[in-house]
Scaffold this active site. Structure first.
Site, PDB file in Angstrom:
ATOM      1  CD  GLU A 230      95.398  46.136  12.348  1.00 50.26           C
ATOM      2  OE1 GLU A 230      95.287  46.456  13.553  1.00 50.26           O
ATOM      3  OE2 GLU A 230      95.098  45.010  11.912  1.00 50.26           O
TER       4      GLU A 230
ATOM      5  CG  HIS B 257      90.330  46.350  14.785  1.00 49.06           C
ATOM      6  ND1 HIS B 257      90.648  45.729  13.598  1.00 49.06           N
ATOM      7  CD2 HIS B 257      91.519  46.535  15.419  1.00 49.06           C
ATOM      8  CE1 HIS B 257      91.965  45.546  13.525  1.00 49.06           C
ATOM      9  NE2 HIS B 257      92.522  46.040  14.624  1.00 49.06           N
TER      10      HIS B 257
ATOM     11  CG  HIS C 144      96.072  49.250  16.687  1.00 47.31           C
ATOM     12  ND1 HIS C 144      96.437  48.308  17.621  1.00 47.31           N
ATOM     13  CD2 HIS C 144      95.217  48.611  15.849  1.00 47.31           C
ATOM     14  CE1 HIS C 144      95.840  47.154  17.348  1.00 47.31           C
ATOM     15  NE2 HIS C 144      95.079  47.317  16.270  1.00 47.31           N
TER      16      HIS C 144
ATOM     17  CD  GLN D 213      93.167  43.558  17.136  1.00 48.59           C
ATOM     18  OE1 GLN D 213      93.572  44.697  16.897  1.00 48.59           O
ATOM     19  NE2 GLN D 213      93.595  42.505  16.478  1.00 48.59           N
TER      20      GLN D 213
ATOM     21  CD  GLU E 282      93.416  39.061  17.381  1.00 46.51           C
ATOM     22  OE1 GLU E 282      94.496  39.220  16.808  1.00 46.51           O
ATOM     23  OE2 GLU E 282      92.332  39.458  16.921  1.00 46.51           O
TER      24      GLU E 282
HETATM   25  N1  CMX Z   1     100.563  54.693  19.550  1.00 45.00           N
HETATM   26  C1  CMX Z   1     101.183  55.896  19.492  1.00 45.00           C
HETATM   27  N2  CMX Z   1     102.528  56.060  19.668  1.00 45.00           N
HETATM   28  C2  CMX Z   1     103.246  54.946  19.891  1.00 45.00           C
HETATM   29  C3  CMX Z   1     102.671  53.654  19.942  1.00 45.00           C
HETATM   30  C4  CMX Z   1     101.272  53.545  19.764  1.00 45.00           C
HETATM   31  N3  CMX Z   1     100.661  52.376  19.811  1.00 45.00           N
HETATM   32  N4  CMX Z   1     103.639  52.741  20.174  1.00 45.00           N
HETATM   33  C5  CMX Z   1     104.792  53.425  20.272  1.00 45.00           C
HETATM   34  N5  CMX Z   1     104.552  54.751  20.095  1.00 45.00           N
HETATM   35  C6  CMX Z   1     105.536  55.847  20.153  1.00 45.00           C
HETATM   36  C7  CMX Z   1     106.263  55.818  21.490  1.00 45.00           C
HETATM   37  O1  CMX Z   1     105.560  56.550  22.467  1.00 45.00           O
HETATM   38  C8  CMX Z   1     107.590  56.421  21.145  1.00 45.00           C
HETATM   39  O2  CMX Z   1     107.497  57.816  21.116  1.00 45.00           O
HETATM   40  P1  CMX Z   1     108.600  58.745  21.842  1.00 45.00           P
HETATM   41  O3  CMX Z   1     109.882  58.418  21.103  1.00 45.00           O
HETATM   42  O4  CMX Z   1     108.099  60.136  21.593  1.00 45.00           O
HETATM   43  O5  CMX Z   1     108.619  58.303  23.263  1.00 45.00           O
HETATM   44  C9  CMX Z   1     107.850  55.929  19.716  1.00 45.00           C
HETATM   45  O6  CMX Z   1     106.548  55.600  19.181  1.00 45.00           O
HETATM   46  C10 CMX Z   1     108.713  54.693  19.678  1.00 45.00           C
HETATM   47  O7  CMX Z   1     108.153  53.797  20.615  1.00 45.00           O
HETATM   48  P2  CMX Z   1     108.806  52.482  21.135  1.00 45.00           P
HETATM   49  O8  CMX Z   1     108.192  52.173  22.475  1.00 45.00           O
HETATM   50  O9  CMX Z   1     110.317  52.535  21.031  1.00 45.00           O
HETATM   51  O10 CMX Z   1     108.206  51.434  20.172  1.00 45.00           O
HETATM   52  P3  CMX Z   1     108.816  50.783  18.857  1.00 45.00           P
HETATM   53  O11 CMX Z   1     109.409  51.827  17.973  1.00 45.00           O
HETATM   54  O12 CMX Z   1     109.627  49.601  19.240  1.00 45.00           O
HETATM   55  O13 CMX Z   1     107.439  50.252  18.226  1.00 45.00           O
HETATM   56  C11 CMX Z   1     105.860  50.432  16.514  1.00 45.00           C
HETATM   57  C12 CMX Z   1     106.475  51.106  17.734  1.00 45.00           C
HETATM   58  C13 CMX Z   1     104.717  51.289  16.025  1.00 45.00           C
HETATM   59  C14 CMX Z   1     106.940  50.280  15.421  1.00 45.00           C
HETATM   60  C15 CMX Z   1     105.352  49.019  16.965  1.00 45.00           C
HETATM   61  O14 CMX Z   1     104.353  49.220  17.929  1.00 45.00           O
HETATM   62  C16 CMX Z   1     104.792  48.156  15.856  1.00 45.00           C
HETATM   63  O15 CMX Z   1     105.552  47.522  15.111  1.00 45.00           O
HETATM   64  N6  CMX Z   1     103.444  48.106  15.694  1.00 45.00           N
HETATM   65  C17 CMX Z   1     102.808  47.308  14.664  1.00 45.00           C
HETATM   66  C18 CMX Z   1     102.448  45.900  15.125  1.00 45.00           C
HETATM   67  C19 CMX Z   1     101.451  45.886  16.246  1.00 45.00           C
HETATM   68  O16 CMX Z   1     101.072  46.915  16.814  1.00 45.00           O
HETATM   69  N7  CMX Z   1     101.009  44.628  16.607  1.00 45.00           N
HETATM   70  C20 CMX Z   1     100.039  44.399  17.679  1.00 45.00           C
HETATM   71  C21 CMX Z   1      98.619  44.503  17.186  1.00 45.00           C
HETATM   72  C22 CMX Z   1      98.278  43.387  16.204  1.00 45.00           C
HETATM   73  C23 CMX Z   1      96.891  43.566  15.548  1.00 45.00           C
HETATM   74  O17 CMX Z   1      96.324  44.653  15.562  1.00 45.00           O
HETATM   75  O18 CMX Z   1      96.384  42.552  15.020  1.00 45.00           O
HETATM   76 CO    CO Z   2      94.473  45.574  15.175  1.00 47.13          CO
END
Ligand code: CMX
Ligand code: CO
Length: 150
Positions: free
Chosen positions: A134, A7, A84, A60, A43
């Site tokens: 993911e 997705h 993502h 999604q 979702e």
């Molecule tokens: N895509 C690309 N870059 C991203 C991003 C994304 N989705 N999310 C954050 N970033 C980047 C930010 O732009 C930032 O970059 P800069 O430092 O250059 O500005 C950096 O990553 C840190 O961003 P943040 O806002 O401080 O975010 P966090 O570090 O707190 O979180 C992440 C980032 C990836 C660890 C967090 O999004 C995560 O844990 N993701 C996994 C869980 C998830 O996404 N759950 C929802 C979907 C569930 C599902 O699919 O079922």
């Molecule tokens: Co997902």
């Protein structure tokens, strides 16, 4: 091993409005919806192609359920849009281990529950050229060990 696109995850402020957009514009239908409290999302999965046997590809649509969730944080910083991509794999543990060996950070030490009781993990976007990635193993996906037992 990655076998397909499962997705594309899209951050939405209003899930119902986004569902309506995809239905009106493309005719996509919601095939599954749920709340995942651990991930902080409400979702909806919209099937784009394929079948229900785990081989399909979906959109999604993700609306945050709480202000401290990943999606709420993303919306505040970037607004609505692609959040993502998710690749399908028959073995999420093996695929994350392969990624770790190449130096990519895996976000969870063990897979967590994803949509429809799938097993999911994430690769850090900063190690994937800006793409939050993911990895998904469908709940009914045959693992290599169970496949061998038939
Ligand atoms: N895509 C690309 N870059 C991203 C991003 C994304 N989705 N999310 C954050 N970033 C980047 C930010 O732009 C930032 O970059 P800069 O430092 O250059 O500005 C950096 O990553 C840190 O961003 P943040 O806002 O401080 O975010 P966090 O570090 O707190 O979180 C992440 C980032 C990836 C660890 C967090 O999004 C995560 O844990 N993701 C996994 C869980 C998830 O996404 N759950 C929802 C979907 C569930 C599902 O699919 O079922
Ligand atoms: Co997902």
């Amino acid at each position: 091993m990655i076998t397909r696109i499962d997705h594309i995850g899209i951050a939405c402020r209003d899930l119902d409005a986004s569902i309506e957009f995809y239905k009106t514009t493309y005719g996509f239908e919601v095939v599954h919806s749920e709340v995942n409290e651990e991930q902080g999302v409400r979702e909806a999965m919209l099937r784009i192609n394929g079948t229900d046997d785990g081989g399909a590809s979906y959109l999604q649509l993700l609306e945050p359920t709480r202000e401290d969730s990943t999606i709420a944080k993303y919306l505040a910083k970037h607004g609505e849009g692609v959040h993502h991509i998710a690749f399908g794999t028959p073995d999420v543990v093996a695929t994350t281990e392969e990624a770790t060996r190449t130096g990519v950070r895996v976000l969870y030490p063990a897979p967590r529950r994803g949509t429809s009781n799938s097993s999911i993990n994430f690769l850090h976007p900063k190690d994937c050229h800006g793409v939050l990635t993911e990895l998904v193993q469908a709940a009914d996906a045959a693992t290599p060990s169970s496949a061998n037992s038939h």
